[in-house]
Design an enzyme around this catalytic site. Structure first.
Site, mmCIF file in Angstrom:
data_model
loop_
_atom_site.group_PDB
_atom_site.id
_atom_site.type_symbol
_atom_site.label_atom_id
_atom_site.label_comp_id
_atom_site.label_asym_id
_atom_site.label_seq_id
_atom_site.Cartn_x
_atom_site.Cartn_y
_atom_site.Cartn_z
ATOM 1 N N LYS A 1 -36.278 -19.850 -11.432
ATOM 2 C CA LYS A 1 -36.287 -20.509 -10.127
ATOM 3 C C LYS A 1 -37.643 -21.177 -9.898
ATOM 4 C CE LYS A 1 -33.249 -17.015 -8.197
ATOM 5 N NZ LYS A 1 -33.021 -15.961 -7.222
ATOM 6 N N LYS B 1 -30.450 -11.974 -14.409
ATOM 7 C CA LYS B 1 -29.202 -12.361 -13.750
ATOM 8 C C LYS B 1 -28.264 -11.153 -13.793
ATOM 9 C CE LYS B 1 -25.792 -16.000 -13.429
ATOM 10 N NZ LYS B 1 -24.529 -15.326 -13.613
ATOM 11 N N GLU C 1 3.959 1.653 -1.091
ATOM 12 C CA GLU C 1 4.591 1.887 -2.400
ATOM 13 C C GLU C 1 3.592 2.482 -3.390
ATOM 14 O OE1 GLU C 1 7.927 -1.692 -2.493
ATOM 15 O OE2 GLU C 1 5.825 -2.166 -2.758
ATOM 16 N N GLU D 1 -36.008 -14.005 -12.844
ATOM 17 C CA GLU D 1 -35.339 -12.762 -12.429
ATOM 18 C C GLU D 1 -34.177 -12.500 -13.380
ATOM 19 O OE1 GLU D 1 -33.873 -13.502 -8.472
ATOM 20 O OE2 GLU D 1 -35.748 -14.474 -7.922
ATOM 21 N N CYS E 1 -3.761 -37.699 -25.735
ATOM 22 C CA CYS E 1 -2.356 -38.083 -25.669
ATOM 23 C C CYS E 1 -2.282 -39.381 -24.881
ATOM 24 C CB CYS E 1 -1.577 -36.981 -24.949
ATOM 25 S SG CYS E 1 0.132 -37.411 -24.629
ATOM 26 N N CYS F 1 0.651 -35.620 -30.079
ATOM 27 C CA CYS F 1 0.464 -34.599 -29.052
ATOM 28 C C CYS F 1 1.618 -33.585 -29.169
ATOM 29 C CB CYS F 1 0.486 -35.265 -27.683
ATOM 30 S SG CYS F 1 0.474 -34.111 -26.303
ATOM 31 N N ASP G 1 0.841 -1.202 0.000
ATOM 32 C CA ASP G 1 0.000 0.000 0.000
ATOM 33 C C ASP G 1 0.875 1.251 0.000
ATOM 34 O OD1 ASP G 1 -1.866 -1.883 0.306
ATOM 35 O OD2 ASP G 1 -2.744 -1.089 2.162
HETATM 36 S S1 IVH Z 1 -29.867 -17.171 -7.494
HETATM 37 C C1 IVH Z 1 -26.614 -20.238 -6.910
HETATM 38 N N1 IVH Z 1 -30.565 -14.983 -8.652
HETATM 39 O O1 IVH Z 1 -25.282 -15.451 -10.197
HETATM 40 C C2 IVH Z 1 -27.531 -19.843 -5.897
HETATM 41 N N2 IVH Z 1 -28.244 -15.464 -8.579
HETATM 42 O O2 IVH Z 1 -24.014 -18.131 -10.961
HETATM 43 C C3 IVH Z 1 -28.713 -19.142 -6.407
HETATM 44 N N3 IVH Z 1 -26.829 -13.771 -9.609
HETATM 45 O O3 IVH Z 1 -23.414 -16.199 -7.391
HETATM 46 C C4 IVH Z 1 -28.360 -17.900 -7.088
HETATM 47 N N4 IVH Z 1 -28.444 -12.406 -10.212
HETATM 48 O O4 IVH Z 1 -24.245 -13.863 -7.507
HETATM 49 C C5 IVH Z 1 -29.526 -15.763 -8.311
HETATM 50 N N5 IVH Z 1 -31.395 -13.073 -9.644
HETATM 51 C C6 IVH Z 1 -30.347 -13.825 -9.301
HETATM 52 C C7 IVH Z 1 -29.013 -13.470 -9.601
HETATM 53 C C8 IVH Z 1 -27.988 -14.326 -9.217
HETATM 54 C C9 IVH Z 1 -27.146 -12.605 -10.208
HETATM 55 C C10 IVH Z 1 -25.467 -14.297 -9.436
HETATM 56 C C11 IVH Z 1 -25.186 -14.712 -8.017
HETATM 57 C C12 IVH Z 1 -24.612 -16.081 -8.080
HETATM 58 C C13 IVH Z 1 -24.386 -16.275 -9.530
HETATM 59 C C14 IVH Z 1 -24.664 -17.716 -9.850
#
Ligand code: IVH
Length: 677
Positions: free
Chosen positions: A285, A119, A37, A117, A426, A403, A35
């Site tokens: 979900k 992502k 440096e 939802e 291989c 290979c 930090d």
């Molecule tokens: S549900 C895996 N909902 O995606 C457990 N994840 O690859 C259930 N993420 O680490 C996750 N939006 O950080 C969920 N609406 C959403 C999300 C979400 C982003 C991310 C989360 C997780 C990663 C999974």
């Protein structure tokens, strides 16, 4: 040179160094200087800027986060693991997800409620509230252990520090995604590759005041541990926490059936560019939390959710060359070196061609103009060739039969598909230096020894310099020698030393996975650990006289088939593998396997199933047995404690065999009684 040009050149040099260190800090998460440096460098630059007004004042204008992200956060074990999601890329994958869900639950429900939802492409974190007060905030870490970043999370205004409502659970763990808005990112983008990196860098500041400088936001999307658990649906959970003051995403929606899912996927994809945050897919979900609980998880991801990625981004480019790469199992993968092209914001210069058959089928040649695609975090792929643009004089690509190490390669015959494998491998093992190098990369990966600061690039370098030749060498590093290398300072050496020391203590299943025996993934490694229990027992695999008997017992384990047994046999019959494994064992402290559920209903019991059940699938029955501490075998033997007989078409031979061995027979009715007791 004039004084002005000397100063400018000096200044440019320093900015270049600063940018390099910013990348190590923010993108690679691997600070190379202390930090102090770093602060000194910043000070020198701002001094130059203040003194010489003609300089471009890159630093002053750039609003760089004040200090490097730290690796010094306290590590804390998660109350329940933070998993990742498996991916779906098209309608068939989604149908497959719905089918598997139905099969596991023994249902035939086309219109099961799915909560969708976006992502969010950010950084995941978990917030723990006790009696409504925020007491802990952790990063994901390796999913099992996270880092204490509470103070930094607290700087995010929208995160409730205290929930002002009655009827909140005593323990409430909220899972969320932290991000930087696209507009905010625009203001600071000079320093980061993308918003995700910027959010990560900001969250990992040692000084929360530095985190506060960057406008972080978040969306809450799920829960970890909750007591008491009063929610019945994901939709209900999100509605409730939104009332409690958490930010939840407004374009989430409840849908039913694959057609509605397709529509929703299209709708959100079309909204994508207008949103102020990056998203890379739709998370599907199962809405009913009771069904979620029954579905449970595999090693890495929940069975009740899937990430339905947005369609791949495509671009056109030209193949400069086709080279081969050797994987840790010896698989030879052809890779197209292409003219660098921007595919959805990422510059791509390599694309996978999968295997020999694929090249032949698509008749892909050096010099061809091709379309490539990149979906999420998977390696870019070559989709098609534009034959009209082909040079008439080009040649068909002849796939090398050797290979990179010079040894011959071969395609194996698969007993299951009764076909030759499309992948060439291989014939050597650890003796092939390319395989050996890949095995090392596997061993330091997150899922295996998880050594921070010893990533793929470092392994590549240490391998080439002969600093590390086999896994055990990781634990015998001469840090004085490394100190002399370019890019290694006091701090990074100290961190590396610490990470390597921490990695010595490892549980048996992770160790088994780490060795990298083909066909032994995380799930199988767990089954094997449950069988061997200690490294002492496992070690018998290395002894020829004991191996045969052990392998026979292994084949009785449910989940371990002929392929796995053969692979273990072939691995441990090679002297070099035995030697390397033994050398590694000598460096580690391998912990005995502890059953997660010592006090479960079937603790230390061995069970086997025959016949189908009315209200659950075989997979669910198996997962219930395991969750309750039992071990599930795949064939009848003296070691079996119970044969559970489902009402639908049980095998009479198995029942007779069990009876003659005096094994307790449990009917479906009794099984249900035990589960409800
Ligand atoms: S549900 C895996 N909902 O995606 C457990 N994840 O690859 C259930 N993420 O680490 C996750 N939006 O950080 C969920 N609406 C959403 C999300 C979400 C982003 C991310 C989360 C997780 C990663 C999974």
């Amino acid at each position: 040179m004039t004084n002005k040009s000397i100063v400018t050149s000096e200044y440019k040099k320093k900015i270049k160094i600063l940018k390099k260190h910013n990348t190590s800090y923010f993108s690679d998460d691997n600070p190379k200087i202390t930090d102090a440096e770093y602060d000194k460098l910043k000070l020198e630059i701002s001094y130059l800027e203040a003194k010489h007004p003609y300089l471009k004042r890159i630093f002053q204008k750039s609003n760089v986060v004040g200090a490097p992200p730290s690796n010094q956060f306290k590590k804390i074990k998660h109350l329940s693991p933070m998993l990742s999601l498996s991916n779906a890329f098209n309608k068939e994958d989604v149908e497959d997800f719905l089918k598997k869900t139905n099969n596991f639950l023994n249902l035939n429900e086309k219109n099961i409620e799915i909560f969708t939802e976006p992502k969010i492409d950010g950084i995941s974190a978990t917030l723990i509230y006790e009696k409504g007060v925020l007491v802990k905030g952790l990063s994901r870490g390796d999913g099992i252990t996270g880092e204490d970043i509470l103070e930094n999370l607290k700087t995010i205004k929208e995160i409730p520090k205290k929930i002002n409502s009655s009827n909140i659970p005593n323990l409430l763990e909220i899972r969320c995604e932290i991000y930087i808005g696209k507009k905010d990112f625009f203001k600071i983008q000079d320093n980061f590759a993308n918003p995700r990196n910027a959010a990560g860098g900001s969250l990992r500041q040692k000084d929360p005041n530095e985190t506060a400088k960057i406008p972080l936001k978040y969306f809450a999307y799920g829960f970890g541990s909750v007591e008491p658990m009063n929610f019945k649906k994901q939709s209900e959970f999100l509605k409730k926490i939104s009332e409690w003051g958490f930010s939840t995403n407004s374009i989430s929606e409840l849908v039913k059936g694959v057609d509605e899912l397709e529509l929703q996927h299209k709708k959100i994809d079309s909204l994508r560019s207008s949103l102020d945050y990056d998203i890379d897919g739709l998370v599907l979900k199962i809405n009913d939390l009771n069904l979620q609980k029954r579905l449970g998880n595999t090693s890495n991801s929940p069975r009740w959710a899937v990430a339905y990625k947005f369609s791949a981004e495509k671009a056109f480019t030209k193949i400069k060359d086709i080279v081969i790469q050797v994987g840790r199992t010896g698989a030879i993968t052809p890779v197209a070196k292409v003219d660098p092209v921007n595919v959805g914001g990422v510059v791509v210069s390599n694309a996978t061609l999968h295997n020999e058959d694929e090249i032949q089928r698509k008749d892909i040649r050096i010099g061809d103009t091709i379309s490539i695609q990149r979906a999420g975090d998977v390696i870019p792929q070559v989709v098609s060739v534009d034959i009209s643009k082909r040079n008439k004089k080009s040649f068909k690509f002849i796939f090398p039969t050797k290979c990179l190490c010079g040894a011959l390669t071969k395609k194996e015959y698969s007993k299951t598909t009764k076909k030759l494998d499309s992948v060439r491998r291989c014939i050597k093992g650890f003796e092939c230096k390319y395989i050996a190098k890949e095995r090392l990369k596997h061993i330091v990966s997150k899922e295996a020894l998880n050594i921070d600061g010893l990533g793929k690039k470092v392994i590549e370098k240490f391998w080439n310099m002969k600093i590390i030749s086999e896994p055990a060498d990781i634990f015998k590093l001469n840090y004085n020698d490394i100190k002399k290398l370019d890019g290694w300072g006091e701090l990074s050496i100290k961190n590396l030393q610490k990470a390597i020391n921490n990695a010595k203590k490892i549980n048996l299943s992770k160790f088994i996975f780490s060795i990298g025996v083909r066909h032994i993934g995380q799930e199988n490694a767990k089954i094997l650990a449950g069988f061997f229990l200690s490294i002492k027992n496992f070690n018998n695999l290395l002894k020829k006289e004991k191996r045969k008997e052990l392998l026979e017992s292994l084949s009785e384990l449910d989940g371990i088939g002929e392929t796995q047994v053969q692979s273990i046999e072939s691995f441990f019959s090679k002297e070099i593998n035995k030697k390397i494994t033994q050398n590694l064992i000598n460096q580690l402290e391998i912990q005995n396997y502890v059953s997660q559920n010592k006090d479960g209903k079937f603790s230390n019991k061995k069970l086997m199933f025959t016949g189908g059940f009315n209200n659950m699938s075989r997979s669910e029955a198996k997962s219930i047995a395991e969750r309750n501490g039992g071990k599930v075998l795949g064939s009848i033997s003296k070691k079996l404690d119970y044969l559970i007989v489902g009402d639908s078409k049980p095998t009479k031979r198995k029942i007779d065999q069990a009876k003659s061995l005096k094994i307790k027979i449990v009917t479906e009715k009794d099984w249900n009684k035990i589960l409800n007791s």
